[in-house]
Design a protein around this motif. Structure first.
Motif, PDB file in Angstrom:
ATOM      1  N   VAL A 426      35.874 -70.277 -23.835  1.00 35.77           N
ATOM      2  CA  VAL A 426      36.027 -71.521 -24.697  1.00 35.77           C
ATOM      3  C   VAL A 426      34.773 -71.815 -25.589  1.00 35.77           C
ATOM      4  N   THR A 427      33.702 -71.292 -24.812  1.00 31.57           N
ATOM      5  CA  THR A 427      32.301 -71.833 -25.360  1.00 31.57           C
ATOM      6  C   THR A 427      31.356 -70.816 -25.820  1.00 31.57           C
ATOM      7  N   GLY A 428      32.257 -69.699 -26.226  1.00 29.99           N
ATOM      8  CA  GLY A 428      31.255 -68.606 -27.003  1.00 29.99           C
ATOM      9  C   GLY A 428      30.463 -68.035 -25.986  1.00 29.99           C
ATOM     10  N   GLY A 429      30.419 -68.051 -24.656  1.00 29.56           N
ATOM     11  CA  GLY A 429      29.752 -67.573 -23.529  1.00 29.56           C
ATOM     12  C   GLY A 429      28.468 -68.497 -23.327  1.00 29.56           C
ATOM     13  N   VAL A 430      28.481 -69.617 -23.931  1.00 29.86           N
ATOM     14  CA  VAL A 430      27.339 -70.679 -23.633  1.00 29.86           C
ATOM     15  C   VAL A 430      27.144 -71.251 -22.145  1.00 29.86           C
ATOM     16  N   VAL A 431      28.624 -71.831 -21.927  1.00 25.91           N
ATOM     17  CA  VAL A 431      28.741 -72.487 -20.556  1.00 25.91           C
ATOM     18  C   VAL A 431      29.359 -71.360 -19.617  1.00 25.91           C
TER      19      VAL A 431
END
Length: 550
Positions: A426-431
């Motif tokens: 849901v964070t584009g792989g950031v979290v």
């Protein structure tokens, strides 16, 4: 009348805070503080081999998580010997440096064994098994560090001068302020050593996970060779203390003082205290029983040694607290119960780290980065939470830390059940898993020191006036036994919830034990629940009895 802009006022407030809490320590630093600080710094640098040691055990040895938890128990036991060792330092005050040399020798021997295992494996295996060598090295190191730590504690007393440069006695309030500064700098030295080695590990272990086995082993070997600087730092601290003493003796002699007067001014002519055979006898009994049980591999050996050592420490505490008033004694008992329960909580053991390495992909460099973040923020937390630690009761601090620690355990539990996969989607792989681990480490790292500092302050403030050193040693042994209890509880948890990483035959490369982390989730949940419920229950019960807390 004009007022400063809010931004300027904020900057000025931050500047005042930094000056009062950090820069002031630098201004109060004295050359005589350096020797014990060097010994403390050596203890901080000891973490240099921690990450390499974790991967070495995982990749090269077939030791189970349960066995490693039991080994952790035996590694903690030497810290319970601070009680007789502290008294021994008082008895051999003039020659206490010899104990530092002995400790440095044991640490060096431990490192040389690991260097031999990494650089000359076949030759070492021809004498004994690799596992036997590793256990020997693991047990030698804490004995060496305990010897050095006990002497460093004594050196902090010696480091605070009794007179000014002209031989005039210093005011009691000035010496008290110097003692506070010395103790604060001691904690800073230990943690700063940890920050230094974390920075070194980040660079030394960069990309190690992708290297061939031979190059990876060479990197591990270099880290252990580099660690030989640890005993040298502590030895140089003692040598520097000797040089400072000779310099001050010459300075006072130049002012016309006799040798006896010079020694009196420097406090080196102190008569040793009378031998306390209860403490020495208890220490000898503890050592003999521990060795006999450990060497004979008696069933339930850890439990036997723990019960015996606890009985000895409780007996000595009972004798020492006889000098306290009933109300003070009740406060001591209530506080001791709370601290013991809080520090005795079980952990998940080595299996949690193995899972992070295998399933989350945490390599050597990333674990070093986490260590750097933790050490840096721990150092900052010592200053940020000083007022919180000074103004709150032990019960309040333990309750707050228990609740905070429980919440900070939830992200790791969540990642076991796939939290990082959902947050990454849901964070584009950031979290991702690494992001969550960094944030969790950043929030959790200061908690250890917040618990440690008020505990030490409580011990110092509770001590009878004529028995401060002895009382501190006994109470420190008691609180260190709580960590031994924690290791025992961790062993039991790993017996109930079995966690295994993949083990390969070093000769053939065949898998002799497949990885199995299926029970790790229940282990993490159970440990978290116990660590939340028992400290809060202890606080509730203590407040319902005649006992109190500091």
């Amino acid at each position: 009348m004009t007022t400063a802009p809010p931004s300027i006022g904020f900057v000025a407030a931050v500047g005042r805070w930094l000056d009062a809490n950090i820069f002031a320590l630098g201004r109060e630093m004295r050359l005589s503080y350096l020797p014990p600080l060097m010994v403390y710094a050596a203890a901080g640098i000891s973490g240099l081999t921690g990450i390499v040691g974790t991967f070495y055990v995982k990749e090269r040895l077939g030791l189970s998580a349960e066995f490693l938890a039991a080994l952790g128990f035996w590694m903690m036991l030497p810290w319970a010997l601070k009680m007789p060792l502290g008294h021994l330092v008082d008895l051999v005050w003039r020659w206490k440096g010899v104990l530092v040399y002995l400790g440095a020798s044991l640490i060096t021997l431990s490192l040389l064994i690991m260097i031999g295992l990494l650089g000359h494996t076949d030759a070492m295996r021809a004498i004994a098994s690799v596992e036997a060598w590793y256990v020997t090295a693991a047990l030698l190191a804490p004995i060496g560090y305990v010897l050095q730590d006990v002497v460093a504690d004594a050196m902090t007393v010696e480091a605070v001068p009794r007179t000014d440069e002209f031989g005039q006695p210093l005011a009691p309030e000035n010496r008290k302020s110097m003692h506070v500064t010395m103790q604060t700098l001691g904690r800073v030295a230990i943690i700063s050593g940890g920050v230094l080695v974390s920075v070194m590990n980040v660079f030394l272990l960069r990309g190690v996970g992708e290297l061939p086995e031979a190059e990876k082993a060479a990197t591990y070997l270099f880290v252990y060779e580099l660690a030989l600087i640890i005993p040298l730092v502590s030895v140089f601290g003692v040598l520097f203390a000797t040089w400072l003493r000779r310099r001050d003796m010459a300075r006072f002699a130049a002012l016309g003082h006799s040798r006896e007067e010079c020694e009196a001014l420097l406090g080196v002519d102190s008569e040793p205290p009378p031998v306390n055979w209860w403490i020495l006898g208890g220490g000898v009994a503890f050592t003999l029983i521990s060795l006999s049980v450990g060497l004979n591999r008696v069933a339930g050996g850890e439990e036997i040694v723990f019960c015996v050592s606890m009985a000895i420490v409780l007996f000595l505490m009972w004798r020492l607290t006889g000098e306290l008033e009933p109300q003070a004694r009740n406060v001591l008992v209530g506080t001791a119960i709370l601290i013991f329960v809080f520090r005795a909580m079980p952990g998940p053991g080595a299996g949690s780290t193995w899972w992070m390495i295998d399933d989350l992909g945490f390599d050597q460099q990333f674990l070093a980065t986490l260590s750097l973040i933790g050490a840096t923020l721990t150092l900052a937390g010592m200053f940020i939470f000083r007022r919180f630690m000074a103004e709150r009761s032990i019960a309040y601090i333990i309750g707050a830390l228990t609740i905070a620690g429980t919440f900070l355990s939830l992200p790791i539990i969540g990642m076991y059940f796939g939290l990082h996969e959902w947050t990454a989607s849901v964070t584009g792989g950031v979290v991702d898993a690494r992001f969550i681990a960094v944030i969790d480490t950043a929030l959790e790292s200061p908690l250890g020191q917040i618990a440690m500092i008020p505990m030490l302050a409580w011990i110092a403030n509770s001590a009878p006036e004529k028995l401060k050193a002895t009382f501190f040693a006994v109470m420190a042994s008691f609180t260190n036994l709580a960590l031994s209890a924690s290791q025992l509880a961790t062993k039991y948890m790993n017996q109930i919830f079995v966690v295994a990483r993949e083990v390969k035959d070093p000769a053939t490369g065949e898998i002799t034990l497949p990885a199995d982390y299926s029970e790790l989730g229940l282990l993490l949940i159970t440990v978290t629940a116990i660590s939340f419920a028992l400290p809060l229950l202890a606080i509730f019960l203590v407040k319902r009895t005649r006992f109190r807390n500091a």
